[in-house]
Design a protein around this motif. Sequence first.
Motif, short mmCIF file in Angstrom:
data_model
loop_
_atom_site.label_atom_id
_atom_site.label_comp_id
_atom_site.label_asym_id
_atom_site.label_seq_id
_atom_site.Cartn_x
_atom_site.Cartn_y
_atom_site.Cartn_z
N ASN A 41 0.75 -1.21 0.11
CA ASN A 41 0.00 0.20 0.17
C ASN A 41 0.80 1.16 -0.15
N ARG A 42 2.30 1.18 -0.49
CA ARG A 42 3.03 2.19 -0.43
C ARG A 42 3.45 2.70 -2.15
N ALA A 43 3.22 1.88 -2.96
CA ALA A 43 3.63 2.21 -4.25
C ALA A 43 2.93 1.07 -5.23
N TRP A 44 2.82 1.49 -6.48
CA TRP A 44 2.20 0.81 -7.61
C TRP A 44 3.34 0.36 -8.71
N VAL A 45 3.43 -0.93 -8.86
CA VAL A 45 4.33 -1.33 -10.29
C VAL A 45 3.30 -1.88 -11.22
N PHE A 46 3.66 -1.52 -12.31
CA PHE A 46 2.79 -2.09 -13.48
C PHE A 46 3.77 -2.67 -14.65
N THR A 47 3.51 -3.68 -15.19
CA THR A 47 4.42 -4.32 -16.15
C THR A 47 3.57 -4.74 -17.38
N GLU A 48 4.29 -4.50 -18.61
CA GLU A 48 4.04 -4.79 -19.90
C GLU A 48 5.03 -5.54 -20.65
N CYS A 68 -0.42 6.08 -14.68
CA CYS A 68 0.90 6.27 -13.78
C CYS A 68 0.75 7.78 -13.26
N ASN A 69 0.40 8.69 -14.17
CA ASN A 69 0.44 10.22 -13.91
C ASN A 69 -0.73 10.49 -12.53
N ASP A 70 -1.73 9.69 -12.81
CA ASP A 70 -2.96 9.88 -11.79
C ASP A 70 -2.57 9.05 -10.64
N LEU A 71 -2.00 8.05 -10.54
CA LEU A 71 -1.86 7.24 -9.48
C LEU A 71 -0.73 7.86 -8.71
N SER A 72 0.42 8.61 -9.50
CA SER A 72 1.50 9.04 -8.90
C SER A 72 1.18 10.09 -7.78
N GLN A 73 -0.02 10.95 -8.04
CA GLN A 73 -0.50 11.76 -7.21
C GLN A 73 -0.75 11.44 -5.79
N ILE A 74 -0.98 10.10 -5.66
CA ILE A 74 -1.23 9.22 -4.42
C ILE A 74 0.05 8.80 -3.65
N LYS A 75 0.49 7.78 -4.69
CA LYS A 75 1.79 7.06 -4.14
C LYS A 75 2.68 7.09 -5.37
N PRO A 76 3.96 6.45 -5.15
CA PRO A 76 4.96 6.36 -6.11
C PRO A 76 4.26 5.20 -7.21
N THR A 77 4.34 5.56 -8.51
CA THR A 77 3.99 4.43 -9.40
C THR A 77 5.03 4.52 -10.53
N ILE A 78 5.32 3.23 -11.12
CA ILE A 78 6.13 2.93 -12.13
C ILE A 78 5.54 1.97 -13.18
N VAL A 79 5.85 2.21 -14.67
CA VAL A 79 5.38 1.28 -15.59
C VAL A 79 6.87 0.79 -15.92
N LEU A 80 6.80 -0.49 -16.31
CA LEU A 80 8.05 -1.05 -16.79
C LEU A 80 7.40 -1.87 -17.97
N SER A 100 13.04 -2.59 -21.51
CA SER A 100 13.32 -1.84 -22.70
C SER A 100 13.05 -0.31 -22.06
N ARG A 101 12.02 0.00 -21.39
CA ARG A 101 11.86 1.33 -20.98
C ARG A 101 10.99 1.38 -19.87
N TYR A 102 11.01 2.50 -19.14
CA TYR A 102 10.06 2.62 -17.89
C TYR A 102 9.48 4.03 -18.04
N TYR A 103 8.25 4.08 -17.39
CA TYR A 103 7.75 5.54 -17.39
C TYR A 103 7.63 5.83 -15.80
N TYR A 104 8.12 6.88 -15.14
CA TYR A 104 8.08 7.38 -14.07
C TYR A 104 8.44 8.70 -13.90
N ARG A 105 7.42 9.11 -12.94
CA ARG A 105 7.46 10.83 -12.69
C ARG A 105 7.31 11.57 -14.08
N GLY A 106 6.32 11.08 -14.88
CA GLY A 106 5.97 11.77 -16.13
C GLY A 106 6.75 11.70 -17.55
#
Length: 131
Positions: A41-48, A68-80, A100-106
Motif C-alpha cells: 500500500n506504498r507504491a504501484w508497479v505495472f508491467t507490460e 501512472c500520472n494519476d496514481l502518482s498523485q497518491i503514491k509512487p508509481t512506475i510502469v515497466l 526496454s524502458r520505464y515510465y516514472y514521474r512523467g
Amino acid sequence: MSDERGVIHNRERGKQIIDFSDLRHGTITPTDIDGSIDWHNRAWVFTEYKVKGNEMPFGQRLFYERLCNDLSQIKPTIVLEAYHEEPPTNDIGAGTCIVSRYYYRGNWRTPLEVTTVSEAIQKFYTIVDGF
C-alpha cells in the motif's frame, strides 16, 4: 489447487484470448495489463511485456501514462515495459525479461544498463522504502 503464489493454476484457461472488439467506443478499446503489484500500500508497479522489437501501441502507451500520472498523485508509481524472445509455445519468465524502458514521474526513460524486471522492481522498492 496449489497455494503457491504466482504459478499458473489452469493452463487451459490461460490460453483463452479475451476479445475486446465488442467493447469498442469510437477509436477506444480496452487494453490489458500484463502485471500489477500493490507494494504494501506504498507504491504501484505495472508491467507490460512485448516480444523483442515490439513496443506498446499508441493507445496502450497513453493509457499507462495517464494511469501512472494519476496514481502518482497518491503514491509512487512506475510502469515497466519489458521484452522477451520466447517462442509462442514457451512460458515467459516475467522476472527475467529485460526492461526496454520505464515510465516514472512523467517521463519514459531507458535503463542505463541491462536490467531485468526483477532487478528494476527491487530498485524501485529501494527508492520507495528510502534505503
